[in-house]
Design a protein around this motif. Sequence first.
Motif, short mmCIF file in Angstrom:
data_model
loop_
_atom_site.label_atom_id
_atom_site.label_comp_id
_atom_site.label_asym_id
_atom_site.label_seq_id
_atom_site.Cartn_x
_atom_site.Cartn_y
_atom_site.Cartn_z
N LEU A 75 0.78 -1.09 0.09
CA LEU A 75 0.06 0.12 0.04
C LEU A 75 0.94 1.30 0.04
O LEU A 75 0.24 2.16 -0.40
CB LEU A 75 -0.73 0.14 1.15
CG LEU A 75 -2.02 -1.02 1.18
CD1 LEU A 75 -2.84 -1.21 2.46
CD2 LEU A 75 -3.08 -0.81 -0.02
N ALA A 76 2.13 1.25 0.53
CA ALA A 76 3.00 2.30 0.48
C ALA A 76 3.67 2.19 -0.83
O ALA A 76 4.89 3.07 -0.88
CB ALA A 76 4.02 2.37 1.82
N GLU A 77 3.45 1.39 -1.84
CA GLU A 77 4.10 1.43 -3.04
C GLU A 77 5.65 1.16 -2.71
O GLU A 77 6.55 1.49 -3.54
CB GLU A 77 4.01 2.74 -3.81
CG GLU A 77 2.34 2.98 -4.05
CD GLU A 77 2.51 4.17 -4.79
OE1 GLU A 77 3.14 5.13 -5.03
OE2 GLU A 77 1.08 4.40 -5.40
N PHE A 78 5.73 0.13 -1.88
CA PHE A 78 7.32 -0.31 -1.61
C PHE A 78 8.22 0.74 -1.04
O PHE A 78 9.33 0.63 -1.37
CB PHE A 78 8.00 -1.10 -2.83
CG PHE A 78 7.05 -2.20 -3.36
CD1 PHE A 78 7.27 -3.46 -2.38
CD2 PHE A 78 5.96 -2.23 -4.31
CE1 PHE A 78 6.29 -4.65 -2.81
CE2 PHE A 78 5.35 -3.28 -4.37
CZ PHE A 78 5.36 -4.70 -3.84
N ASN A 79 7.54 1.45 -0.52
CA ASN A 79 8.40 2.65 0.11
C ASN A 79 8.49 2.59 1.65
O ASN A 79 7.45 3.11 1.94
CB ASN A 79 7.91 4.03 -0.48
CG ASN A 79 8.95 5.36 -0.09
OD1 ASN A 79 10.13 5.18 0.69
ND2 ASN A 79 8.64 6.38 -0.65
N PRO A 80 9.50 2.24 2.28
CA PRO A 80 9.37 1.96 3.68
C PRO A 80 9.09 3.14 4.49
O PRO A 80 8.69 3.41 5.55
CB PRO A 80 10.63 1.26 3.96
CG PRO A 80 11.34 1.29 2.81
CD PRO A 80 10.48 1.55 1.71
N VAL A 81 9.78 4.45 3.85
CA VAL A 81 9.76 5.57 4.52
C VAL A 81 8.23 6.02 4.62
O VAL A 81 7.68 6.38 5.79
CB VAL A 81 10.30 6.93 3.89
CG1 VAL A 81 10.19 7.98 4.40
CG2 VAL A 81 12.02 6.43 3.86
N VAL A 82 7.27 5.93 3.61
CA VAL A 82 5.95 6.29 3.68
C VAL A 82 5.17 5.30 4.33
O VAL A 82 4.38 5.73 5.16
CB VAL A 82 5.47 6.06 2.10
CG1 VAL A 82 4.02 6.44 1.93
CG2 VAL A 82 6.14 7.28 1.22
N MET A 83 5.63 4.04 4.36
CA MET A 83 4.84 2.95 5.39
C MET A 83 5.16 3.58 6.95
O MET A 83 4.15 3.44 7.68
CB MET A 83 5.44 1.82 5.06
CG MET A 83 4.86 0.74 5.88
SD MET A 83 5.16 -1.06 5.66
CE MET A 83 6.87 -0.89 6.58
N VAL A 84 6.29 3.82 7.23
CA VAL A 84 6.38 4.57 8.64
C VAL A 84 5.76 5.60 8.99
O VAL A 84 5.23 5.55 10.00
CB VAL A 84 7.93 4.27 9.05
CG1 VAL A 84 8.47 5.10 10.31
CG2 VAL A 84 8.69 2.99 8.89
#
Length: 157
Positions: A75-84
């Motif tokens: 859901l964060a499009e494989f961007n861990p920064v957006v996920m966090v």
Amino acid sequence: MTDTSTERSHRSTSPRMPDASAYHSERRRYLARARRNPGLRQRYLRNLAGYLLLRGAWSFGFFPIILAFWVPLVLAEFNPVVMVQSLLPHLDAFVSANPEVQARSISTVLAGWASIGLFFFLFDVVINPFRSPFQKEADVHMRAWSQSQGLVPPDEV
């Protein structure tokens, strides 16, 4: 017109078909005798415990953890920064909430974890059923018994 002499010779050289009742009664008799073997019984219990432990580890450990991290990462499009960054407000709200809300949140997470684990456990047990050492030993015995009787086992027909 067919040549009946070649058909007769072909039938006489091929192995006989087993009588199903004799085959199954021999298998039942062997299984009853094998179940009294303490070494085989111990191997059965050890294999069953290992099977359940492995299925439980996959179902309650691996799959829920992968889903808990994979779905938000997708859901964060494989961007861990957006996920966090999207999780930080939820974690902050959890920490600042009163103990009843925290307990309810923890119980909800545990119930979700258990339901996902149970679903994968049941699915995994259906897909990969337990194979008893008694059945494996009986298969080997029945193959040897069929060969000694000059029969073709029913599964090779």
